[in-house]
Design a protein around this motif. Structure first.
Motif, short mmCIF file in Angstrom:
data_model
loop_
_atom_site.label_atom_id
_atom_site.label_comp_id
_atom_site.label_asym_id
_atom_site.label_seq_id
_atom_site.Cartn_x
_atom_site.Cartn_y
_atom_site.Cartn_z
N ILE A 1 43.41 44.48 29.49
CA ILE A 1 43.86 44.66 30.86
C ILE A 1 44.79 44.07 30.83
N PHE A 2 45.50 43.78 32.39
CA PHE A 2 46.95 42.70 32.40
C PHE A 2 46.52 41.29 32.50
N TYR A 3 47.15 40.41 32.06
CA TYR A 3 46.13 38.69 32.38
C TYR A 3 47.40 37.84 32.66
N GLY A 4 47.67 37.76 34.13
CA GLY A 4 48.71 36.75 34.64
C GLY A 4 48.88 37.42 36.10
N GLU A 5 50.00 36.17 37.32
CA GLU A 5 49.74 36.56 38.17
C GLU A 5 50.07 37.51 39.03
N LYS A 6 50.89 38.25 37.73
CA LYS A 6 51.68 38.88 37.96
C LYS A 6 52.18 39.91 37.21
N LEU A 7 51.44 41.14 37.70
CA LEU A 7 52.69 42.52 37.27
C LEU A 7 53.78 42.53 36.62
N LEU A 8 54.80 43.79 37.10
CA LEU A 8 55.94 43.40 37.31
C LEU A 8 56.82 42.66 38.49
N THR A 9 56.31 43.30 39.51
CA THR A 9 56.65 43.08 41.04
C THR A 9 55.10 41.96 42.03
N THR A 10 54.51 43.13 41.50
CA THR A 10 53.41 43.25 42.49
C THR A 10 52.40 41.87 42.09
N PRO A 11 51.29 41.62 42.88
CA PRO A 11 50.10 40.76 42.39
C PRO A 11 49.20 40.97 41.36
N ASN A 12 48.78 40.50 40.03
CA ASN A 12 47.62 40.58 39.34
C ASN A 12 46.92 39.24 39.85
N PRO A 13 45.65 39.71 39.73
CA PRO A 13 44.39 38.65 39.99
C PRO A 13 44.99 37.33 38.73
N GLY A 14 44.76 36.14 39.16
CA GLY A 14 45.54 35.42 38.35
C GLY A 14 43.48 34.74 37.16
N ALA A 15 44.67 34.03 36.56
CA ALA A 15 43.69 33.70 34.77
C ALA A 15 42.53 32.98 35.24
N THR A 16 42.42 32.69 36.28
CA THR A 16 40.91 31.89 37.15
C THR A 16 40.18 32.72 37.76
N ARG A 17 40.37 33.96 38.39
CA ARG A 17 39.77 34.65 38.81
C ARG A 17 38.85 35.53 37.67
N ASP A 18 40.39 35.72 36.32
CA ASP A 18 39.53 36.67 35.40
C ASP A 18 38.60 35.86 34.79
N ARG A 19 38.51 34.93 34.65
CA ARG A 19 37.97 34.13 33.49
C ARG A 19 36.42 34.20 34.27
N ALA A 20 36.07 34.27 35.38
CA ALA A 20 35.38 34.21 36.38
C ALA A 20 34.87 35.55 36.16
N LEU A 21 35.52 36.26 36.61
CA LEU A 21 34.58 37.31 35.97
C LEU A 21 34.28 37.67 34.83
N PHE A 22 35.06 37.57 33.59
CA PHE A 22 34.43 37.58 32.33
C PHE A 22 33.22 37.37 32.34
N ASP A 23 33.58 35.42 32.71
CA ASP A 23 32.26 34.42 32.86
C ASP A 23 30.98 35.82 33.11
N LYS A 24 30.80 35.92 34.41
CA LYS A 24 29.91 36.77 35.25
C LYS A 24 28.98 37.69 34.30
N LEU A 25 30.46 38.65 33.88
CA LEU A 25 29.53 39.38 32.80
C LEU A 25 29.20 39.33 31.80
N GLY A 26 29.84 38.24 31.05
CA GLY A 26 29.39 38.21 29.35
C GLY A 26 30.65 38.86 28.24
N MET A 27 31.45 38.75 29.23
CA MET A 27 32.62 39.34 28.15
C MET A 27 33.74 38.58 27.46
N VAL A 28 34.77 38.58 26.58
CA VAL A 28 35.15 38.39 25.72
C VAL A 28 36.15 38.24 25.87
N ALA A 29 37.63 37.78 25.60
CA ALA A 29 38.51 37.92 24.67
C ALA A 29 38.61 39.12 23.43
#
Ligand code: SAM
Ligand code: DTB
Ligand code: SF4
Length: 339
Positions: free
Chosen positions: A298-326
């Protein structure tokens, strides 16, 4: 583990590396019942990867907007009034400062994008210095700069570039509907220059541009029958940006998006399949389905090139829920391990 897959003509081994994927083969994959398709994608995924690991890339727009091309999806084309301000190429120091921040946030790969049809030689000098600097930080490097000549690809390789992103976006026969300022063969030529220079290829497409299933089949069949599978395959969900010609089309179908990811995973078993643009508007459940279908980047961080992307907090919460890791191994390590 040997598992066989039925195609209209013959039985083939699931997970084997093949470069002769036909439209018919890929059409048959897309037509599978959804649970069956996902099961097969998971079987293949587990042959080469740990399904709990996701590779994290960070994206930075080093030169934004004002692009002369007319890609109908793109907010950075100078032809559409999208509110994106054109800016000059960032300085090498400013780019390296962003790369340091990305590294501290856990990124393994740093991707730099420029809104160019193709880079001018003077600009390429600066990009080469950026690549050298980012690499010196211990990050994998990726750039996407538009079309390249063979010598330009060689210069980037000499600077230490690991990956070049250059998407085919859709099927060859659908390309003219989306872009008129270049042809599919131009893209294939650049991909060949990149590959010949010894740079790993990042190449994928976009789902949700009003294309047909056959166009999605054509995209995957083209990618999977390139001389070598792209090491990274970004599958983007169209981000509908006001002002672009594709802003007002229908909403993309998520199940078709997941099917496209699964088809990419099954046909290109060793590649990183990136759940790329479009996550901002996706539910956690939709993203989880993409991971189940074999997406592992995935791309991590609040912005892609010009459009929004989920921020790190949202992604960390998703990874934790799914038991997935970097993922900490690079894709080249993975390829070596599989050999
Ligand atoms: N100018 C270079 C080029 O076209 O190769 C590099 C940058 S371009 C923005 C990189 C890729 O971003 C495109 O090939 C396209 O696949 C993707 N992209 C651009 N706009 C998008 C959008 N609105 N939604 C989804 N993907 C998009
Ligand atoms: C790719 O396939 N997707 C990324 C990256 N490669 C360069 C870009 C997505 C851009 C989405 C629209 C934007 O943010 O401007
Ligand atoms: Fe330019 Fe790339 Fe956007 Fe096309 S996709 S308009 S080439 S920045």
């Amino acid at each position: 583990m040997t598992v066989t897959i039925d195609t209209p003509h013959q039985t083939r081994t699931l997970g084997a590396l093949r470069y002769d994927w036909t439209r018919e083969d890929v059409r048959a994959l897309f037509a599978r019942p959804f649970p069956e398709l996902l099961f097969r994608a998971q079987q293949v995924h587990r042959m080469y990867f740990d399904p709990t690991e996701v590779q994290i890339s960070t994206l930075l727009s080093i030169k934004t907007g004002g692009c002369p091309e007319d890609c109908a999806y793109c907010p950075q084309s100078a032809r559409y009034d999208t509110g994106v301000e054109a800016s000059r190429l960032m300085s090498v120091e400013a780019v390296l400062a962003e790369a340091r921040t990305a590294k501290a946030a856990g990124a393994g790969r740093f991707c730099m994008g420029a809104a160019w049809r193709s880079p001018k030689d003077r600009d390429l000098d600066s990009v080469c210095r950026m690549v050298e600097g980012v690499r010196a930080l211990g990050l994998e490097t990726c750039v996407t700069l538009g079309m390249l000549e063979a010598e330009q690809a060689q210069r980037l390789k000499a600077a230490g570039l690991d990956y070049y992103n250059h998407n085919l976006d859709t099927a060859p026969e659908d390309y003219g509907r989306i872009i008129s300022t270049r042809i599919y063969q131009d893209r294939l030529d650049t991909l060949a220059h990149v590959r010949d220079a010894g740079i790993a290829v990042c190449c994928g497409g976009i789902v949700g541009m009003g294309e047909t299933r056959e166009d999605r089949v054509g995209l995957i069949a083209t990618l999977a029958s390139l001389p070598a599978h792209p090491e990274s395959v970004p599958i983007n969900m169209l981000v509908q940006v006001a002002g672009t010609p594709l802003a007002t089309g229908g909403k993309p179908d998520l199940i078709e998006f997941v099917r496209t990811i699964a088809a990419a995973r099954i046909t290109m078993p060793q590649s990183m399949v990136r759940l790329s643009a479009g996550r901002e508007d996706m539910s956690e459940e939709a993203q989880a389905l993409c991971f189940l279908a074999g997406a592992n980047s995935i791309f991590y961080g609040e912005k892609l090139l010009t459009t929004p992307n989920p921020g790190a907090t949202r992604d960390r919460a998703l990874f934790d829920k799914l038991g997935m890791v970097a993922m900490h191994r690079s894709s080249s390590d993975m390829t070596q391990a599989a050999e």
